[in-house]
Design an enzyme around this catalytic site. Structure first.
Site, mmCIF file in Angstrom:
data_model
loop_
_atom_site.group_PDB
_atom_site.id
_atom_site.type_symbol
_atom_site.label_atom_id
_atom_site.label_comp_id
_atom_site.label_asym_id
_atom_site.label_seq_id
_atom_site.Cartn_x
_atom_site.Cartn_y
_atom_site.Cartn_z
ATOM 1 N N HIS A 1 -24.415 54.326 6.797
ATOM 2 C CA HIS A 1 -24.970 55.342 5.886
ATOM 3 C C HIS A 1 -26.496 55.445 5.957
ATOM 4 O O HIS A 1 -27.063 56.429 5.469
ATOM 5 C CB HIS A 1 -24.600 55.043 4.426
ATOM 6 C CG HIS A 1 -23.145 55.117 4.132
ATOM 7 N ND1 HIS A 1 -22.360 56.190 4.489
ATOM 8 C CD2 HIS A 1 -22.303 54.245 3.496
ATOM 9 C CE1 HIS A 1 -21.106 55.969 4.095
ATOM 10 N NE2 HIS A 1 -21.048 54.800 3.499
ATOM 11 N N ASP B 1 -14.384 53.688 9.324
ATOM 12 C CA ASP B 1 -14.619 53.340 7.918
ATOM 13 C C ASP B 1 -14.119 54.512 7.061
ATOM 14 O O ASP B 1 -14.169 55.670 7.489
ATOM 15 C CB ASP B 1 -16.120 53.117 7.705
ATOM 16 C CG ASP B 1 -16.461 52.616 6.319
ATOM 17 O OD1 ASP B 1 -16.752 51.425 6.172
ATOM 18 O OD2 ASP B 1 -16.458 53.445 5.366
ATOM 19 N N HIS C 1 -15.391 55.905 4.624
ATOM 20 C CA HIS C 1 -16.480 56.806 4.229
ATOM 21 C C HIS C 1 -17.088 57.487 5.455
ATOM 22 O O HIS C 1 -16.980 56.971 6.575
ATOM 23 C CB HIS C 1 -17.549 56.010 3.462
ATOM 24 C CG HIS C 1 -16.989 55.283 2.277
ATOM 25 N ND1 HIS C 1 -16.700 53.940 2.291
ATOM 26 C CD2 HIS C 1 -16.626 55.746 1.054
ATOM 27 C CE1 HIS C 1 -16.191 53.581 1.123
ATOM 28 N NE2 HIS C 1 -16.122 54.657 0.352
ATOM 29 N N ASP D 1 -12.188 49.537 4.651
ATOM 30 C CA ASP D 1 -11.971 50.189 3.359
ATOM 31 C C ASP D 1 -10.993 51.364 3.472
ATOM 32 O O ASP D 1 -10.740 52.050 2.487
ATOM 33 C CB ASP D 1 -13.299 50.599 2.708
ATOM 34 C CG ASP D 1 -14.294 51.175 3.679
ATOM 35 O OD1 ASP D 1 -13.879 51.564 4.791
ATOM 36 O OD2 ASP D 1 -15.495 51.253 3.334
#
Ligand code: 3YP
Ligand code: ZN
Length: 367
Positions: free
Chosen positions: A141, A178, A180, A266
């Protein structure tokens, strides 16, 4: 040839502090002090499982080293580096209010980014076949001017830019699994046709309003960003089809010299921060497909780099499966959870529709 493995005890010392998981603890708001979601246990327990099962005996340990200012500045602004340097003695926040670190946190973040650099180096100079970098804090990120979403430095982006100075590594493909969106990697390489940034993620989770299928890169980099926002509840079937119909064709067109997997756990069935249904078996199948692709396309050169994953007891088994597939072990360690039998693991029609939307965009990748 062996599989490289990066881990360091200091990765467990990165201190995200007291938190009510996602939010700062706050008595007036009724938020009882607890721990930050991104704390040491899931990843430390994953490392310990790798040791306890003996998988570590099949791995070549690669010692991390701190990334230098010069390497960090290949991606980040002096402003962001200065912020981290200034806060390092006391600890602080990397820029978004939720990305905490304790005293010395920058030193650990440097070791994480440098650990990824060393994993890339080892694969590119042929001292190992492939590698797993179990680093912390995560990186996907972080954007040039700020940390974000538990990430201080853009580990993968820094390592890509860094190894290009010394190795003949023209094209790098990043496959971010991931849960996200890999917004940081996307941002860094937005206009760069030499890095194919693919992100599979749960539709509109984090960052907010990010990772849409319409985000495709710009200028010479148009077409070299591919987003596949998947519906919540996607399991093994939906991920397998995404890999088969989007990721593998994109990789074949792009012809990478190196494949990087942004490995977040995740997207697992037990994760508190995602609503997907991957199991260790699901992660195994994805890894198998990507290892096969690397064998066909780039001499087996594939590096998996740790990102998220917050289910303390489950992350270790997901990671173990990924490392086993990199190694090519004959007898996998059994998964004691048995969540493969959850309903709707198979591809569902609305997942198929999401895959179709990204599949259409493959025409703009060529070499
Ligand atoms: C950052 C704030 C809310 C969700 C969280 C996501 C962190 C993560 O695992 N990114 O991959
Ligand atoms: Zn994540």
């Amino acid at each position: 040839m062996a599989t490289g493995y990066v881990y360091h005890e200091l990765f467990g010392w990165h201190d995200t502090g007291t938190q009510a998981q996602l939010l700062p603890a706050n008595v007036a708001q009724g938020l009882q002090p607890f721990h930050h979601y991104e704390y040491a246990e899931p990843k430390r327990r994953a490392h310990e499982l790798v040791v306890v099962t003996g998988l570590v005996d099949h791995l070549t340990r690669i010692a991390p080293r701190p990334a230098t200012d010069e390497e960090i500045l290949l991606v980040h602004t002096p402003h962001h580096l200065d912020r981290l340097v200034t806060a390092n003695p006391t600890g602080g926040d990397a820029g978004d209010g939720g990305t905490k670190f304790g005293p010395g946190g920058l030193d650990i973040a440097r070791l994480a980014a440098g650990g990824v650099i060393r994993a890339f180096d080892a694969v590119l100079d042929g001292s190992v076949r492939n590698a797993y970098a179990l680093v912390r804090p995560p990186g996907h990120h972080a954007i040039p001017d700020s940390g974000m979403g538990f990430c201080l430095l853009a580990n993968i982006a820094i390592a890509i830019r860094s190894v290009r100075r010394t190795h003949d590594c023209k094209r790098v493909a990043v496959v971010d699994i991931d849960v996200h969106h890999g917004n940081g990697t996307q941002t860094v390489f937005w206009e760069d046709p030499t890095v194919l940034a693919i992100s599979l993620h749960q539709d509109r989770m984090f960052p907010p309003d990010s990772g849409h299928v319409t985000e495709r890169g710009a200028g010479p980099g148009f077409g070299y960003t591919l987003n596949l926002p998947l519906p919540p509840g996607t399991g093994k079937g939906g991920y397998q089809e995404s890999i088969r119909r989007v990721v593998l064709p994109a990789l074949r067109r792009f012809r990478p010299d190196l494949i990087v997997v942004a490995a977040g756990y995740d997207a697992s069935a037990l994760d508190p921060l995602g609503r997907m249904m991957l199991t260790p078996g699901g992660y195994r199948d994805i890894t198998k497909a990507l290892v096969d692709a690397a064998n066909t396309l780039c001499g087996g050169r594939i590096v998996a780099v740790q990102e998220g994953g917050y289910a303390e007891a489950y992350v270790p088994f997901c990671l173990h499966a990924v490392v086993e597939e990199l190694v090519g072990v004959e007898k996998p360690f059994p998964d004691p959870f048995h969540f493969d039998r959850l309903g709707q693991q198979e591809l569902q029609p609305h997942q198929d529709a999401a895959i179709k939307a990204t599949e259409k965009l493959l025409v703009d990748i060529h070499h």
